[in-house]
Design an enzyme around this catalytic site. Structure first.
Site, PDB file in Angstrom:
ATOM      1  N   CYS A  58       0.734  -1.046  -0.009  1.00  0.00           N
ATOM      2  CA  CYS A  58      -0.006  -0.007   0.014  1.00  0.00           C
ATOM      3  C   CYS A  58       0.984   1.344   0.197  1.00  0.00           C
ATOM      4  CB  CYS A  58      -1.065   0.081   0.989  1.00  0.00           C
ATOM      5  SG  CYS A  58      -2.215  -1.428   1.324  1.00  0.00           S
ATOM      6  N   GLY A  85      -0.505   0.385  -4.833  1.00  0.00           N
ATOM      7  CA  GLY A  85      -1.564  -0.119  -4.785  1.00  0.00           C
ATOM      8  C   GLY A  85      -2.890   0.370  -5.579  1.00  0.00           C
ATOM      9  N   ASN A 160       0.132   0.916   5.813  1.00  0.00           N
ATOM     10  CA  ASN A 160       1.074   0.159   4.753  1.00  0.00           C
ATOM     11  C   ASN A 160       1.911  -1.008   5.492  1.00  0.00           C
ATOM     12  OD1 ASN A 160       4.135   0.796   2.920  1.00  0.00           O
ATOM     13  ND2 ASN A 160       2.606  -0.787   2.563  1.00  0.00           N
ATOM     14  N   GLY A 161       1.832  -2.130   5.040  1.00  0.00           N
ATOM     15  CA  GLY A 161       2.511  -3.360   5.904  1.00  0.00           C
ATOM     16  C   GLY A 161       1.360  -4.495   6.005  1.00  0.00           C
ATOM     17  N   CYS A 295      12.925  -3.722   4.051  1.00  0.00           N
ATOM     18  CA  CYS A 295      12.639  -4.478   3.023  1.00  0.00           C
ATOM     19  C   CYS A 295      13.613  -4.465   2.003  1.00  0.00           C
ATOM     20  CB  CYS A 295      11.214  -4.481   2.564  1.00  0.00           C
ATOM     21  SG  CYS A 295      10.798  -5.355   1.126  1.00  0.00           S
ATOM     22  N   TYR A 301      12.505  -3.645  -6.384  1.00  0.00           N
ATOM     23  CA  TYR A 301      11.078  -3.405  -7.363  1.00  0.00           C
ATOM     24  C   TYR A 301      10.165  -2.415  -6.778  1.00  0.00           C
ATOM     25  CZ  TYR A 301       6.701  -5.365  -9.479  1.00  0.00           C
ATOM     26  OH  TYR A 301       5.534  -5.397  -9.915  1.00  0.00           O
ATOM     27  N   SER A 342      10.410  -2.168 -14.909  1.00  0.00           N
ATOM     28  CA  SER A 342      11.058  -2.191 -13.821  1.00  0.00           C
ATOM     29  C   SER A 342      12.569  -2.854 -14.060  1.00  0.00           C
ATOM     30  CB  SER A 342      10.399  -3.363 -12.647  1.00  0.00           C
ATOM     31  OG  SER A 342       9.911  -4.544 -13.410  1.00  0.00           O
ATOM     32  N   ASP A 404      15.358  -8.671 -16.024  1.00  0.00           N
ATOM     33  CA  ASP A 404      14.209  -8.568 -15.243  1.00  0.00           C
ATOM     34  C   ASP A 404      14.439  -8.537 -13.704  1.00  0.00           C
ATOM     35  OD1 ASP A 404      11.504  -8.242 -14.987  1.00  0.00           O
ATOM     36  OD2 ASP A 404      10.857 -10.373 -15.705  1.00  0.00           O
ATOM     37  N   ASP A 405      13.458  -8.008 -13.162  1.00  0.00           N
ATOM     38  CA  ASP A 405      13.776  -7.731 -11.451  1.00  0.00           C
ATOM     39  C   ASP A 405      13.625  -9.172 -10.858  1.00  0.00           C
ATOM     40  OD1 ASP A 405      10.855  -7.718 -10.564  1.00  0.00           O
ATOM     41  OD2 ASP A 405      10.818  -6.537 -12.185  1.00  0.00           O
ATOM     42  N   CYS A 441       6.262 -13.596   1.816  1.00  0.00           N
ATOM     43  CA  CYS A 441       6.309 -12.418   2.487  1.00  0.00           C
ATOM     44  C   CYS A 441       5.222 -12.479   3.445  1.00  0.00           C
ATOM     45  CB  CYS A 441       6.634 -11.256   1.625  1.00  0.00           C
ATOM     46  SG  CYS A 441       6.725  -9.634   2.590  1.00  0.00           S
ATOM     47  N   CYS A 492      15.637  -6.824   5.746  1.00  0.00           N
ATOM     48  CA  CYS A 492      15.136  -8.136   5.676  1.00  0.00           C
ATOM     49  C   CYS A 492      15.245  -8.599   4.272  1.00  0.00           C
ATOM     50  CB  CYS A 492      13.693  -7.841   5.875  1.00  0.00           C
ATOM     51  SG  CYS A 492      12.625  -9.240   5.336  1.00  0.00           S
ATOM     52  N   CYS A 495      12.368 -13.282   2.060  1.00  0.00           N
ATOM     53  CA  CYS A 495      11.835 -14.108   0.864  1.00  0.00           C
ATOM     54  C   CYS A 495      12.799 -14.780   0.007  1.00  0.00           C
ATOM     55  CB  CYS A 495      11.035 -13.051   0.071  1.00  0.00           C
ATOM     56  SG  CYS A 495      11.893 -11.654  -0.301  1.00  0.00           S
TER      57      CYS A 495
HETATM   58  S1  SF4 Z   1      10.246 -10.936   3.076  1.00  0.00           S
HETATM   59 FE1  SF4 Z   1      10.887 -10.183   1.045  1.00  0.00          FE
HETATM   60  S2  SF4 Z   1       9.506  -8.618   0.162  1.00  0.00           S
HETATM   61 FE2  SF4 Z   1       8.760  -9.296   2.533  1.00  0.00          FE
HETATM   62  S3  SF4 Z   1       9.944  -7.689   3.641  1.00  0.00           S
HETATM   63 FE3  SF4 Z   1      11.193  -9.141   3.760  1.00  0.00          FE
HETATM   64  S4  SF4 Z   1      12.661  -8.425   1.823  1.00  0.00           S
HETATM   65 FE4  SF4 Z   1      10.716  -7.330   1.888  1.00  0.00          FE
END
Ligand code: SF4
Length: 556
Positions: A58, A85, A160-161, A295, A301, A342, A404-405, A441, A492, A495
């Site tokens: 978002c 979003g 957002n989140g 993140c 991206y 992207s 590509d991303d 995620c 983070c 993923c």
């Molecule tokens: S899991 Fe991936 S997309 Fe989700 S917050 Fe962590 S780095 Fe970002």
């Protein structure tokens, strides 16, 4: 106080977002008869609507600026955050006497027009663009969410989140005696309810009580009649920045949204910080110790290229990822082309570092998205051809590097490579500016279920074969992190690695529709919630889908 989508249902439900009796005056935005069916608003950057890429959580915005047209500033701020979003958009304004919320499904440009914005007068506002991560894509779940507080004032909130203790919070809301029916089914609505439920506390004091109890990712903007608030989770997973106008303050998900309204960047809202802005100025408090874990996918991206996160320009980071990709995965080729848009900055970096010429090989039709027109089977089979058209004269006879991303399911890349070969490419070498996405995620990005992620079941050569590329290279985790210029300890990367920085807990139900079906309090027991075992990104609770939350929780 009446407001709502132009053709929305009647406002007879408490706190449904249509009727907000927080002030003495009544204003009705004009109603317009709708002549044509409304599209679903998903004019996304997905190349194949049947196989979407990562979906942003978002965008949030807030402004406190007496004497300015705050609704219009918010509108333009949301325009700059539309990429985060596309399902719904909304704005809340206050003139000091009452809070008015106006929201609807669709793009910002579909939801608001001049007349509507002109009717939203006040000196502070918050706004939201929504992609649903918890809760279905319904009008009720559009934001800002609204509650009347125990003291009788209004509270409008944008989030957002994604929280990972939503079920726990629902029980807390029940214990706190939150009255009425949950018309919305989002974690954001629960947070609004919890803050509004404190009978003896100001919103600021109630927020200081509630925010430490939230777990997961939350960048919030919220407001009552007089004060704009902004808060960010202790990990600062999603971005949130503070800006200055000549006569006020702005908070937004990205610096690009500050730029568009002419605000200068002051600083990021700190992880664990609550900011309050009113006629007494700006106050800052910390509700938790900061443990930054931003993140990393924002750099890959999610964020706009003209945004700055942690002092690092996103475009520059993406170009640097491309340079590193070229060093880590060189290719013998004639031309580097991006998958627009992207993949463009990383393709520029790849070409620069490899010495292979950069060129445009694919043209994107940005104005084809999901519409109210149901595609026939013939149109559905066109897939990415609806979005991308190859430049045959450029491609014919060439050995291509295609940048590509990310690869989610692999369907898009498979179709893309087929299209490039049909257009005459003699070799297609795919380079990806993120490591393989193997884990879902839980903090606000909708990739796909773990079972759907192609890199979860296949090694790199398996993915290469699956998409029919001549070679495939992903940037390494170290290369990606180095390009962001952030310490690895502050990012983070779950993923890619499965190392989730915010504990997921064993008793939570981690699913987009966690609150659907419960509708009314009391809340079902947690034992039932444990039976919801799949996190598919589209539908929780499927026993037939392996992977997902439970898998993430039990992995070695
Ligand atoms: S899991 Fe991936 S997309 Fe989700 S917050 Fe962590 S780095 Fe970002």
């Amino acid at each position: 106080m009446t407001h709502g989508r132009p053709d929305g249902p009647s406002g007879d439900r408490p706190n449904s977002g249509h009727l907000h009796p927080t002030g003495p005056r009544e204003r009705r935005p004009r109603r317009y008869p709708r002549q044509v069916p409304r599209g679903d608003g998903r004019l996304t950057h997905d190349l194949d609507p049947q196989s979407p890429g990562p979906q942003d959580a978002c965008g949030v915005f807030g402004v406190w600026a007496p004497g300015e047209e705050v609704a219009k500033l918010t509108y333009f701020g949301l325009y700059a955050l539309q990429h985060r979003g596309q399902e719904a958009a909304g704005i809340a304004v206050s003139d000091g006497a009452s809070v008015v919320v106006y929201k609807d499904l669709g793009l910002v440009s579909q939801v608001f027009d001049e007349a509507t914005l002109g009717s939203l007068r006040g000196h502070l506002a918050v706004g939201h663009t929504r992609y649903s991560t918890t809760g279905a894509s319904t009008w009720e779940n559009a934001q800002p969410t609204f509650r009347t507080t125990a003291a009788g004032t209004g509270l409008a909130l944008c989030h957002n989140g994604n929280l990972v203790n939503t079920a726990e919070l629902a029980v807390m809301a029940a214990d706190a005696g939150v009255s009425g029916v949950f018309s919305a089914t989002t974690d954001s609505d629960l947070v609004t309810s919890l803050i509004a439920a404190h009978p003896d506390l100001s919103i600021e004091a109630a927020a200081m009580e509630v925010l430490p109890q939230l777990r997961g990712a939350f960048s919030l903007t919220f407001m009552d009649e007089d004060t704009l608030y902004a808060a960010r989770d202790p990990q600062g997973v999603r971005p949130l920045v503070l800006g200055r106008l000549e006569r006020g303050w702005v908070v937004a998900s990205e610096t690009a949204a500050l730029d568009i309204v002419g605000a200068s960047v002051v600083r990021e809202v700190e992880p664990g910080e609550l900011i309050a802005i009113d006629e007494n100025g700006l106050r800052s408090q910390h509700f938790a110790v900061a443990e930054p874990k931003g993140c990393v996918f924002e750099y890959v991206y999610l964020a706009r290229p003209d945004t700055t996160i942690g002092g690092r320009g996103v475009h520059a980071a993406r170009v640097e990822i491309g340079r590193r990709l070229a060093k880590e995965h060189p290719a013998e080729a004639d031309l580097v082309i991006p998958v627009p848009e992207s993949g463009t900055p990383a393709a520029v970096g790849y070409a620069e570092a490899s010495g292979i010429p950069y060129g445009l090989g694919l043209v994107k039709n940005s104005y084809v998205g999901r519409t109210f027109i149901q595609p026939s089977q013939t149109i559905r089979q066109l897939g990415i051809r609806l979005k991308l058209n190859p430049l045959r004269d450029v491609i014919r006879g060439k050995r291509l590097v295609v940048v590509d991303d990310s690869i989610v399911r692999g369907n898009t890349q498979r179709a893309l490579i087929r299209m490039l070969r049909e257009a005459g490419a003699v070799e297609v070498h795919v380079r990806i500016s993120s490591p393989p996405v193997k884990w879902p995620c839980f903090y606000g990005i909708d990739f796909a279920s773990r079972a759907e992620l192609v890199a979860n079941g296949l090694d790199v050569d398996g993915v290469r074969a699956s998409i029919n590329a001549d070679s495939l290279g992903y940037v390494s985790e170290q290369g990606l992190i180095a390009a962001t210029e952030q310490p690895a300890s502050r990012l983070c990367t779950a993923c890619f690695t499965g190392r989730y920085p915010i504990s997921l807990g064993e008793s939570e139900v981690l699913g987009k529709y966690v609150l659907e079906g419960r509708g009314q309090l009391p809340i079902p027991v947690l034992e039932d919630q444990r039976s919801v075992s799949g996190w598919t990104g589209r539908q929780a609770g499927s026993a037939t889908v392996p992977g997902g939350a439970e898998d993430a929780l039990t992995r070695p």
